[in-house]
Design an enzyme around this catalytic site. Structure first.
Site, PDB file in Angstrom:
ATOM      1  N   GLU A 207      57.692  24.083  50.924  1.00 59.27           N
ATOM      2  CA  GLU A 207      58.484  24.608  49.793  1.00 59.27           C
ATOM      3  C   GLU A 207      58.216  26.099  49.602  1.00 59.27           C
ATOM      4  O   GLU A 207      57.855  26.553  48.512  1.00 59.27           O
ATOM      5  CB  GLU A 207      58.206  23.813  48.508  1.00 59.27           C
ATOM      6  CG  GLU A 207      58.637  22.359  48.623  1.00 59.27           C
ATOM      7  CD  GLU A 207      58.774  21.613  47.307  1.00 59.27           C
ATOM      8  OE1 GLU A 207      58.358  22.123  46.260  1.00 59.27           O
ATOM      9  OE2 GLU A 207      59.319  20.488  47.343  1.00 59.27           O
TER      10      GLU A 207
ATOM     11  N   GLU B 256      59.930  14.838  51.833  1.00 58.64           N
ATOM     12  CA  GLU B 256      59.636  14.441  50.448  1.00 58.64           C
ATOM     13  C   GLU B 256      60.895  13.844  49.855  1.00 58.64           C
ATOM     14  O   GLU B 256      61.931  14.509  49.800  1.00 58.64           O
ATOM     15  CB  GLU B 256      59.152  15.637  49.614  1.00 58.64           C
ATOM     16  CG  GLU B 256      57.756  16.089  50.008  1.00 58.64           C
ATOM     17  CD  GLU B 256      57.156  17.153  49.091  1.00 58.64           C
ATOM     18  OE1 GLU B 256      57.502  17.183  47.895  1.00 58.64           O
ATOM     19  OE2 GLU B 256      56.333  17.946  49.594  1.00 58.64           O
TER      20      GLU B 256
HETATM   21  O1  AHR Z   1      55.281  15.530  45.598  1.00 59.38           O
HETATM   22  C1  AHR Z   1      54.946  16.372  44.552  1.00 59.38           C
HETATM   23  C2  AHR Z   1      55.357  17.813  44.787  1.00 59.38           C
HETATM   24  O2  AHR Z   1      56.741  17.904  44.851  1.00 59.38           O
HETATM   25  C3  AHR Z   1      54.915  18.437  46.084  1.00 59.38           C
HETATM   26  O3  AHR Z   1      53.626  18.936  46.018  1.00 59.38           O
HETATM   27  C4  AHR Z   1      55.886  19.545  46.263  1.00 59.38           C
HETATM   28  O4  AHR Z   1      56.090  19.867  47.625  1.00 59.38           O
HETATM   29  C5  AHR Z   1      57.129  19.043  45.567  1.00 59.38           C
HETATM   30  O5  AHR Z   1      57.648  19.976  44.707  1.00 59.38           O
END
Ligand code: AHR
Length: 503
Positions: free
Chosen positions: A173, A305
């Site tokens: 990110e 994610e």
């Molecule tokens: O999964 C929680 C958080 O969500 C992670 O650390 C991040 O990559 C995303 O914003």
């Protein structure tokens, strides 16, 4: 009655096992307590890893594990997590509750966990606050088999042989917590950092993952692909093998009031699933952009994610992202799995956020107790699709349902695959909270279809397993079907997932 036509002879792509991947970050009780309790704990463990959790996860079949973050990855300095534990640096976990991170779980412990889980390894490196040298040395420490400063250090720390790093993420990110960069700036940094992710093991090159977009940020994908999906004529590979995508499903888009994990009405249930169905559009649009610069064999989409994100459980640390998990989450997982499977030619890996005690977890723990969530059972029921061939299946007379007209969802969702041994794997989901559905399945090219395994997960939309009642939602044997020749009739109760194996 919906109709499903299946032709097991028509192959539509390979389902990479990694589509069923997991993610564990140094966040809340995700690693500490949830997985790693240390060798001296009274909780039964092997080299510090909880035996109960590892056993459950092995039964669920974890193909790959991503670590150490998430946002944590871009603040993580790997040398803090090696060597004698008492000498390891105690730092503050700034992103997640500002608690002490004692670094007792580091590189060696991660590989030990993957060894116990028998899964592939996906390490996420630090671009946001780490140096190129640091990343380069981490790779050398983990994977070099000769004599070098880092390989020698690894040996001094007790591990003679190098490990295998299957996947390596160059930042996380980086448009947000990983450095608030523009795609142009990150793209150039990516090219530089990935250069020093050396392949010490030429037989097993590391699969390099470039940080991709947040949800529908198509400009990020365009710019980063333009800059990084470059293959010099003298090179065997592109600068990247995969591009990530993060997409979370929130009932409400307000991050301060996302909605409760367990207290929701039918309207919110359907709105949540409607939002999760957006995954298909995201995959389609991002992969269309990617295809302008590289084929899907050259650069795969890595949804590293995804999952439901709700308000934390009342009374818990807001920085720990601990939430319960209901039948809604199991249905959400099934809908996403079906999308990933359908796009298996582009989706190379997906990692649910996260594995234990954080967000959409498969396992929850409280002291020595452990609970398996509805999401756990969804993964368990889909495990035969891992490494199977997607085969042609077509649903007709399916309907769309929901409370609000503009936020409806598809009622029935399915995946059919064929394992190496020729057995067909069928998973089929009824998203409706109150209407059963009969599905009439026809198998082409089969005369005498035989069901050799059938299981079901069903319950009220907000049913969940608590530490007091651990088995409210559970996979059980399924008998609600009839089969004659090549015709199978499946009766799906409301809010249910059925898994069958057919030969
Ligand atoms: O999964 C929680 C958080 O969500 C992670 O650390 C991040 O990559 C995303 O914003």
């Amino acid at each position: 009655m919906a109709k499903l036509y299946v032709d097991g002879e028509v192959k539509e792509g390979f389902i990479h096992p990694e589509i069923y991947g997991q993610f564990s970050e140094h966040l809340g009780r995700g690693i500490y307590e949830g997985i790693f309790v240390g060798e001296d704990s009274e909780i039964p463990n092997t080299n510090g890893m909880r035996n109960d959790v590892v056993k459950a996860l092995k039964e669920m079949k974890v193909p790959v594990l991503r670590w150490p973050g998430g946002c944590f990855a871009d603040e993580y300095h790997w040398k803090d997590g090696i060597g004698p534990k008492e000498k390891r640096k105690r730092m503050v976990n700034v992103n997640w509750g500002k608690v002490v991170e004692d670094n007792s779980f580091g590189t060696h412990e991660f590989f030990e966990l993957c060894r116990q889980l028998e899964c592939k390894t996906y390490i996420n490196g630090n671009v946001g606050s780490g140096t190129v040298q640091e990343m380069n040395e981490w790779i050398e420490y983990m994977t070099f088999n000769g004599e070098s400063p880092m390989a020698n250090l690894r040996k001094e720390n007790g591990h003679e042989k190098p490990w295998t790093v299957d996947y390596f993420g160059v930042g996380n990110e980086n448009w947000g917590c990983g450095g608030n960069m523009t795609p142009q700036y990150y793209g150039n940094l990516y090219r530089r950092y990935q250069t020093f992710v050396r392949d010490y093991n030429s037989e097993k090159p590391i699969y390099r993952i470039c940080c991709g977009a947040n949800a529908s940020d198509y400009e990020w994908t365009e710019e980063v692909m333009k800059t990084c999906a470059y293959k010099a004529p003298e090179h065997l590979h592109c600068f990247m093998d995969g591009l990530s995508l993060h997409y979370y499903t929130l009932p409400n888009n307000d991050w301060n009031h996302k909605g409760s994990a367990t207290q929701f009405n039918q309207e919110e249930y359907y709105v949540t699933l409607h939002k999760t169905e957006k995954m298909e559009e995201l995959i389609r649009k991002h992969s269309n952009i990617m295809s302008k610069y590289a084929s899907s064999e050259e650069v795969g989409l890595i949804v590293d994610e995804w999952g439901g994100w709700y308000d934390v459980e009342p009374g818990t640390n807001p920085g720990f992202l601990y939430q319960q998990n209901t039948m809604r989450d199991a249905i959400m997982a099934a809908v996403n799995f079906d999308i990933f499977n359908k796009y298996c030619k582009v989706v190379r890996m997906a990692n649910i956020a996260q594995m234990v005690n954080v967000l959409a977890s498969s396992v929850l723990t409280e002291g020595p107790e452990m609970v398996l969530t509805p999401t756990y059972y969804a993964f368990h029921m889909y495990k035969h699709h891992q490494g199977a061939e997607l085969v042609h299946s077509k649903l007709t007379e399916n309907s769309v349902i929901g409370v609000k007209k503009e936020e409806q969802v598809t009622k029935i969702s399915q995946t059919v695959s064929r394992s190496e041994d020729g057995i067909l794997n069928l998973t089929i989901t009824n998203t409706s909270v109150d209407e059963a559905e009969k599905v009439d399945v026809t198998f082409a090219n089969m005369t005498q279809a035989k069901v050799i395994e059938a299981n079901i997960l069903s319950g009220a939309m907000n049913a969940y397993n608590s530490f007091e009642q651990k088995d409210c939602v559970k996979e059980t044997a399924y008998t609600g079907y009839s089969i004659h020749d090549n015709q199978l009739i499946i009766k799906l109760p409301p809010c249910s997932i059925v898994q069958m194996r057919i030969e």
